[in-house]
Design a protein around this motif. Structure first.
Motif, PDB file in Angstrom:
ATOM      1  N   UNK A 173       0.837  -1.213   0.000  1.00 59.41           N
ATOM      2  CA  UNK A 173       0.000   0.000   0.000  1.00 59.41           C
ATOM      3  C   UNK A 173       0.868   1.259   0.000  1.00 59.41           C
ATOM      4  N   UNK A 174       1.963   1.238   0.752  1.00 61.81           N
ATOM      5  CA  UNK A 174       2.863   2.391   0.779  1.00 61.81           C
ATOM      6  C   UNK A 174       3.564   2.571  -0.564  1.00 61.81           C
ATOM      7  N   UNK A 175       3.844   1.471  -1.245  1.00 60.41           N
ATOM      8  CA  UNK A 175       4.444   1.570  -2.587  1.00 60.41           C
ATOM      9  C   UNK A 175       3.476   2.277  -3.539  1.00 60.41           C
ATOM     10  N   UNK A 176       2.178   1.974  -3.428  1.00 65.27           N
ATOM     11  CA  UNK A 176       1.179   2.685  -4.244  1.00 65.27           C
ATOM     12  C   UNK A 176       1.145   4.167  -3.872  1.00 65.27           C
ATOM     13  N   UNK A 177       1.269   4.450  -2.571  1.00 61.29           N
ATOM     14  CA  UNK A 177       1.287   5.836  -2.113  1.00 61.29           C
ATOM     15  C   UNK A 177       2.518   6.547  -2.686  1.00 61.29           C
ATOM     16  N   UNK A 178       3.639   5.859  -2.741  1.00 55.16           N
ATOM     17  CA  UNK A 178       4.858   6.453  -3.305  1.00 55.16           C
ATOM     18  C   UNK A 178       4.669   6.774  -4.785  1.00 55.16           C
ATOM     19  N   UNK A 179       3.995   5.886  -5.505  1.00 55.03           N
ATOM     20  CA  UNK A 179       3.726   6.156  -6.924  1.00 55.03           C
ATOM     21  C   UNK A 179       2.783   7.353  -7.069  1.00 55.03           C
ATOM     22  N   UNK A 180       1.810   7.469  -6.147  1.00 52.47           N
ATOM     23  CA  UNK A 180       0.922   8.634  -6.159  1.00 52.47           C
ATOM     24  C   UNK A 180       1.726   9.907  -5.903  1.00 52.47           C
ATOM     25  N   UNK A 181       2.700   9.836  -5.014  1.00 57.02           N
ATOM     26  CA  UNK A 181       3.572  10.988  -4.744  1.00 57.02           C
ATOM     27  C   UNK A 181       4.254  11.435  -6.028  1.00 57.02           C
ATOM     28  N   UNK A 182       4.684  10.472  -6.839  1.00 57.31           N
ATOM     29  CA  UNK A 182       5.347  10.822  -8.099  1.00 57.31           C
ATOM     30  C   UNK A 182       4.407  11.585  -9.023  1.00 57.31           C
ATOM     31  N   UNK A 183       3.141  11.203  -9.037  1.00 49.83           N
ATOM     32  CA  UNK A 183       2.154  11.924  -9.847  1.00 49.83           C
ATOM     33  C   UNK A 183       1.969  13.336  -9.292  1.00 49.83           C
ATOM     34  N   UNK A 184       1.865  13.452  -7.969  1.00 49.33           N
ATOM     35  CA  UNK A 184       1.709  14.779  -7.356  1.00 49.33           C
ATOM     36  C   UNK A 184       2.868  15.705  -7.720  1.00 49.33           C
ATOM     37  N   UNK A 185       4.065  15.161  -7.737  1.00 47.38           N
ATOM     38  CA  UNK A 185       5.256  15.971  -7.968  1.00 47.38           C
ATOM     39  C   UNK A 185       5.504  16.221  -9.452  1.00 47.38           C
ATOM     40  N   UNK A 186       5.350  15.186 -10.262  1.00 44.56           N
ATOM     41  CA  UNK A 186       5.780  15.284 -11.652  1.00 44.56           C
ATOM     42  C   UNK A 186       4.659  15.497 -12.672  1.00 44.56           C
ATOM     43  N   UNK A 212       1.435  16.987 -11.705  1.00 44.76           N
ATOM     44  CA  UNK A 212       0.455  17.637 -10.838  1.00 44.76           C
ATOM     45  C   UNK A 212      -0.757  18.176 -11.586  1.00 44.76           C
ATOM     46  N   UNK A 213      -0.599  18.532 -12.834  1.00 42.88           N
ATOM     47  CA  UNK A 213      -1.704  19.086 -13.598  1.00 42.88           C
ATOM     48  C   UNK A 213      -2.755  18.027 -13.951  1.00 42.88           C
ATOM     49  N   UNK A 214      -2.443  16.762 -13.723  1.00 48.63           N
ATOM     50  CA  UNK A 214      -3.372  15.686 -14.057  1.00 48.63           C
ATOM     51  C   UNK A 214      -4.042  15.087 -12.821  1.00 48.63           C
ATOM     52  N   UNK A 215      -3.936  15.755 -11.707  1.00 49.28           N
ATOM     53  CA  UNK A 215      -4.467  15.233 -10.446  1.00 49.28           C
ATOM     54  C   UNK A 215      -5.980  15.426 -10.369  1.00 49.28           C
ATOM     55  N   UNK A 216      -6.645  14.375  -9.992  1.00 51.21           N
ATOM     56  CA  UNK A 216      -8.090  14.410  -9.744  1.00 51.21           C
ATOM     57  C   UNK A 216      -8.268  14.772  -8.262  1.00 51.21           C
ATOM     58  N   UNK A 217      -8.812  15.955  -8.009  1.00 52.66           N
ATOM     59  CA  UNK A 217      -8.935  16.426  -6.627  1.00 52.66           C
ATOM     60  C   UNK A 217      -9.871  15.558  -5.784  1.00 52.66           C
ATOM     61  N   UNK A 218     -10.836  14.930  -6.400  1.00 52.47           N
ATOM     62  CA  UNK A 218     -11.692  14.006  -5.653  1.00 52.47           C
ATOM     63  C   UNK A 218     -10.883  12.801  -5.180  1.00 52.47           C
TER      64      UNK A 218
END
Length: 140
Positions: free
Chosen positions: A92-105, A107-113
């Protein structure tokens, strides 16, 4: 090499602080979150901060135990192999780490929901990480 307890405890405190603030944003409600750009941006930053803190702890322990993770996600899997966290939590933390990469790299594609749902449900994984690492450090 020995684990730097002070460093780990500082990072765990930073993660806890970010989680407290994320909880306050969740309590404001989804509608307020989605309509308030300051809350949305704060939440994303706090998520990055908490995940980075977890990675910092993960990397420190892994390296001190003679293992060099290949990525953020791999780091948490390494902690499971070392017996610091359970395998399902590491995944689960590995998935969270991948989400972090989306947030950082990306960010314009983030679904706020999705961000709100992660704050509401998945931050429990970071709380569990803090507990597991705290217990591990005490055993050392």
């Amino acid at each position: 090499m020995e684990i730097d307890r002070e460093l780990v405890e500082r990072r765990l405190a930073e993660i806890k602080g970010a989680l407290v603030e994320l909880g306050e944003i969740v309590r404001a409600g989804k509608e307020e979150f989605l309509s308030n750009s300051l809350l949305r941006n704060a939440a994303k930053y706090l998520l990055i901060t908490a995940i980075e803190g977890a990675f910092s702890v993960c990397n420190h322990i892994s390296v001190r135990m003679g293992r060099v993770p290949k990525s953020y996600a791999d780091c948490f899997k390494t902690l499971a192999e070392l017996g610091v966290v359970e395998k399902d939590l590491a995944e689960r933390l590995a998935r969270m780490a991948r989400f972090r990469n989306v947030l950082v790299h990306r960010y314009w594609r983030i679904d706020d929901e999705l961000v709100f749902e992660i704050m509401k449900k998945d931050t429990r994984d970071l709380e569990e990480f803090v507990r597991a690492v705290g217990e591990y450090v005490k055993r050392q």
